[in-house]
Design a protein around this motif. Structure first.
Motif, PDB file in Angstrom:
ATOM      1  N   GLU A 148       0.829  -1.198   0.000  1.00  0.00           N
ATOM      2  CA  GLU A 148       0.000   0.000   0.000  1.00  0.00           C
ATOM      3  C   GLU A 148       0.869   1.256   0.000  1.00  0.00           C
ATOM      4  O   GLU A 148       1.950   1.260   0.591  1.00  0.00           O
ATOM      5  N   PRO A 149       0.392   2.311  -0.704  1.00  0.00           N
ATOM      6  CA  PRO A 149      -0.949   2.477  -1.276  1.00  0.00           C
ATOM      7  C   PRO A 149      -1.152   1.870  -2.660  1.00  0.00           C
ATOM      8  O   PRO A 149      -2.190   2.107  -3.273  1.00  0.00           O
ATOM      9  N   ALA A 150      -0.187   1.120  -3.176  1.00  0.00           N
ATOM     10  CA  ALA A 150      -0.411   0.437  -4.441  1.00  0.00           C
ATOM     11  C   ALA A 150      -1.525  -0.593  -4.283  1.00  0.00           C
ATOM     12  O   ALA A 150      -1.772  -1.102  -3.187  1.00  0.00           O
ATOM     13  N   THR A 151      -2.169  -0.916  -5.370  1.00  0.00           N
ATOM     14  CA  THR A 151      -3.237  -1.919  -5.356  1.00  0.00           C
ATOM     15  C   THR A 151      -2.630  -3.308  -5.348  1.00  0.00           C
ATOM     16  O   THR A 151      -1.759  -3.624  -6.167  1.00  0.00           O
ATOM     17  N   LEU A 152      -3.071  -4.142  -4.428  1.00  0.00           N
ATOM     18  CA  LEU A 152      -2.661  -5.542  -4.397  1.00  0.00           C
ATOM     19  C   LEU A 152      -3.836  -6.386  -4.862  1.00  0.00           C
ATOM     20  O   LEU A 152      -4.897  -6.371  -4.250  1.00  0.00           O
ATOM     21  N   VAL A 404       1.803   8.941 -11.225  1.00  0.00           N
ATOM     22  CA  VAL A 404       1.658   8.077 -10.058  1.00  0.00           C
ATOM     23  C   VAL A 404       0.339   8.358  -9.354  1.00  0.00           C
ATOM     24  O   VAL A 404      -0.425   7.437  -9.011  1.00  0.00           O
ATOM     25  N   ASP A 405       0.045   9.625  -9.127  1.00  0.00           N
ATOM     26  CA  ASP A 405      -1.155   9.989  -8.373  1.00  0.00           C
ATOM     27  C   ASP A 405      -2.437   9.598  -9.104  1.00  0.00           C
ATOM     28  O   ASP A 405      -3.441   9.259  -8.477  1.00  0.00           O
ATOM     29  N   ARG A 406      -2.413   9.646 -10.425  1.00  0.00           N
ATOM     30  CA  ARG A 406      -3.593   9.268 -11.205  1.00  0.00           C
ATOM     31  C   ARG A 406      -3.831   7.772 -11.183  1.00  0.00           C
ATOM     32  O   ARG A 406      -4.969   7.324 -11.315  1.00  0.00           O
ATOM     33  N   THR A 407      -2.764   6.999 -11.012  1.00  0.00           N
ATOM     34  CA  THR A 407      -2.823   5.575 -11.309  1.00  0.00           C
ATOM     35  C   THR A 407      -2.692   4.671 -10.091  1.00  0.00           C
ATOM     36  O   THR A 407      -3.473   3.724  -9.917  1.00  0.00           O
TER      37      THR A 407
END
Length: 602
Positions: A148-152, A404-407
């Motif tokens: 996180e905060p990336a999607t797992l 990064v913030d958009r995705t």
């Protein structure tokens, strides 16, 4: 010198047309002859040292390309002989860098993007400027370097339980978009190994399952999902690591499949990946006598990599070794011989040697002495540069914070991961229709069990995460960690805490014949309080447990899969998974307790 760099960069920027078409389709579109000539011209301007460097993908410690912490400097000097990532690129001209959590490369998305940009600046500042191919192991599930905060998204066996090619493709697309936004353009996924051995200590839930054709379909779907979103997929571990009882990190596994068994069990996913246009294939540090009677590790086997992969299967993409620091490839030869033998076998990228100066100098000397021809390494370099061109790295190697913030961790991506996870959660046992639990009277629950070391994608111990998710859904849930090997005192504490509860949820983890987790479950069941078990990793746990009223298989203990399990327990979602592997009886492995395809719902 400046004129040379400018001319080279102008040449690089022209290598775009066929590469852009290939990236857009996700299919291995042949690079045009004109583009190949430009890449070959670029190779011709490289010094021998630069050519050798393009073959290597190295780790490097630090969160910054130029300003690491003192501890990172010490580690880099000891293991690589440089202080920073920028120095690594400048001295050894490496063609790629691999990110690890333990190397302090993956603190947060903005930092990762900045590190990627710094590495690319170092590559493009050289006399012969070439962008780097930055990679990582983001398989999802139990192997992920970025949390996180990336999607797992759910891992491979969970997706195998879901059985949906569209979900597998969608999960890979989400993962690829986020990786690309952070500058990571090669992912060492999906795993193409067919897990036919329940005792496999290194693959297990990293595999889509035990059915070769089902695994092949999901591998091909993920290849397309990754590559159509601009990230090179890497199927692994060729020629197939699914039937071992040895972990190649620590030893050299031997697979005794006949050639016919290999064709039937191990080959289909790799054939499917090649048909789908796979960009890179990773080797396995395993011995397969039926494929190479000399019993060389596959990574060092010319009969396997050139004879079978290149010539028989017709693969002409990038072949990357598994980590050269693993014991499986180091058992027969020293660290100076391994990279030379890997190139002679047919490898292109030499991944993560334990001591880069040793490996790099060994390859350089092998070329200088004529043991390896310069033409041979140029074949590999051309494949690597073709992949960089296909990915558009010559045109635009940099990423932005705005991207990064958009995705990364977008609301759409997180919602997609949650919905996929619900379709993978597998209900194996539900005596008396215990599940779903009735939330209307706000029942009191106790969550106990294993809290294994957290992979990326977990915000805390699984017991606490699961209790918090159940509380958010309307229950009153308390957490008590009892560990993967609960002591008598811990079991006593759990039994005492279960008094007065409406149900107990137990997270189990790789339950063996001698595991005290078995005692934990049976003693909790003896209290009369209904027990629900959630297999946090392998679905085989249920065969060694008794007394539970309901059992779920989550296939991982990342937050996305634990939240989905909580929603299934609460009736907010229906379990959609079906076993992608058979579960044999513990007392008679020849008998199947739950067959592939089994799963309950409500």
């Amino acid at each position: 010198m400046h004129h040379r760099a400018t001319t080279s960069r102008r040449t690089l920027l022209t290598v775009t047309a066929a590469a852009a078409a290939a990236a857009a389709t996700g299919v291995a579109t042949p690079v045009r002859a004109a583009d190949d000539r430009r890449l070959q011209q670029l190779i011709s301007r490289m010094s021998l040292e630069e050519k050798v460097g393009q073959l290597f993908v190295s780790r490097v410690y630090g969160h910054s390309a130029t300003a690491p912490d003192p501890a990172d400097v010490d580690a880099n000097l000891k293991e690589i002989g440089v202080r920073t990532a920028a120095e690594l690129v400048g001295r050894y001209h490496v063609g790629g860098v691999i990110y690890f959590t333990w190397a302090h490369n993956t603190r947060d998305p903005h930092q990762i993007a900045d590190l990627s940009n710094g590495i690319q600046r170092a590559g493009l500042a050289k006399p012969t400027p070439v962008p780097l191919l930055i990679s990582t192991d983001q398989e999802h599930g139990i192997v992920a370097r970025i949390g996180e905060p990336a999607t797992l998204v759910p891992g491979a066996m969970a997706l195998g339980a879901g059985g949906s090619r569209s979900d597998a493709r969608r999960a890979a697309r989400v993962a690829a978009r986020e990786l690309a936004a952070m500058g990571i353009r090669q992912n060492y996924a999906p795993v193409a190994d067919v897990n036919v051995n329940p005792a496999n200590p290194v693959i297990g839930v990293r595999s889509f399952g035990a059915d070769p054709e089902a695994v092949a379909e999901l591998v091909a779907a993920q290849v397309k999902g990754y590559q159509r979103a601009g990230v090179a997929a890497t199927t692994k571990h060729f020629p197939g690591h699914g039937d071992t009882e040895t972990d190649s990190h620590y030893g050299l596994p031997r697979i005794n499949h006949t050639r016919e068994q290999w064709e039937k069990l191990d080959a289909p996913p790799f054939r499917a990946a090649i048909a789908a246009g796979i960009d890179s294939i990773m080797t396995a540090h395993i011995v397969v006598p039926a494929l190479d009677p000399a019993e060389e590790p596959a990574t060092l086997s010319r009969p396997i990599l050139t004879g079978i992969l290149r010539e028989r299967l017709g693969y002409d993409g990038v072949v990357v070794t598994d980590s050269l620091g693993m014991e499986g490839v180091r058992t027969k030869y020293g660290d100076a011989r391994v990279p030379v033998l890997a190139l002679q076998a047919g490898c292109d990228q030499l991944l993560n040697p334990p001591h880069l100066p040793t490996a790099w100098n060994a390859v350089l000397k092998a070329v200088q002495s004529g043991e390896i021809s310069e033409a041979r390494i140029e074949e590999s370099i051309l494949r690597i540069l073709r992949l960089k061109a296909k990915l558009g790295l010559f045109r635009e190697p940099y990423v932005t914070h705005e991207g990064v913030d958009r995705t990364v961790g977008s609301a759409l991506h997180l919602a997609t991961a949650d919905r996929i996870a619900e379709r993978t959660t597998t209900l194996l046992l539900n005596e008396g229709g215990l599940l779903p639990l009735d939330r209307r009277e706000r029942p009191h629950l106790l969550v106990v069990g294993a809290d294994p070391a957290s992979p990326s994608g977990t915000t805390g111990p699984p017991t606490a995460t699961l209790a918090a998710a159940l509380t958010e859904l309307g229950f009153t849930a308390a957490a008590l960690s009892t560990g993967t090997a609960p002591s008598t005192a811990k079991i006593d504490d759990a039994v005492a805490a279960a008094a007065g509860k409406d149900a107990v949820v137990v997270g189990t983890y790789n339950v063996s014949a001698t595991s005290t987790q078995r005692t934990l479950v049976s003693r909790l069941a003896a209290t009369g309080v209904p027990v629900i078990t959630v297999a946090l990793r392998n679905p085989y746990d249920i065969a060694r447990l008794s007394g539970q009223r309901a059992t779920l298989a989550a296939y991982s203990w990342t937050d996305v899969e634990l939240r989905a399990a909580a929603r299934v327990i609460a009736g907010r979602a229906r379990p959609g998974g079906r076993l992608p592997v058979p579960v044999q009886r513990a007392d008679d492995p020849a008998q199947v307790l739950y067959p592939m395809g089994y799963g309950l719902t409500y």
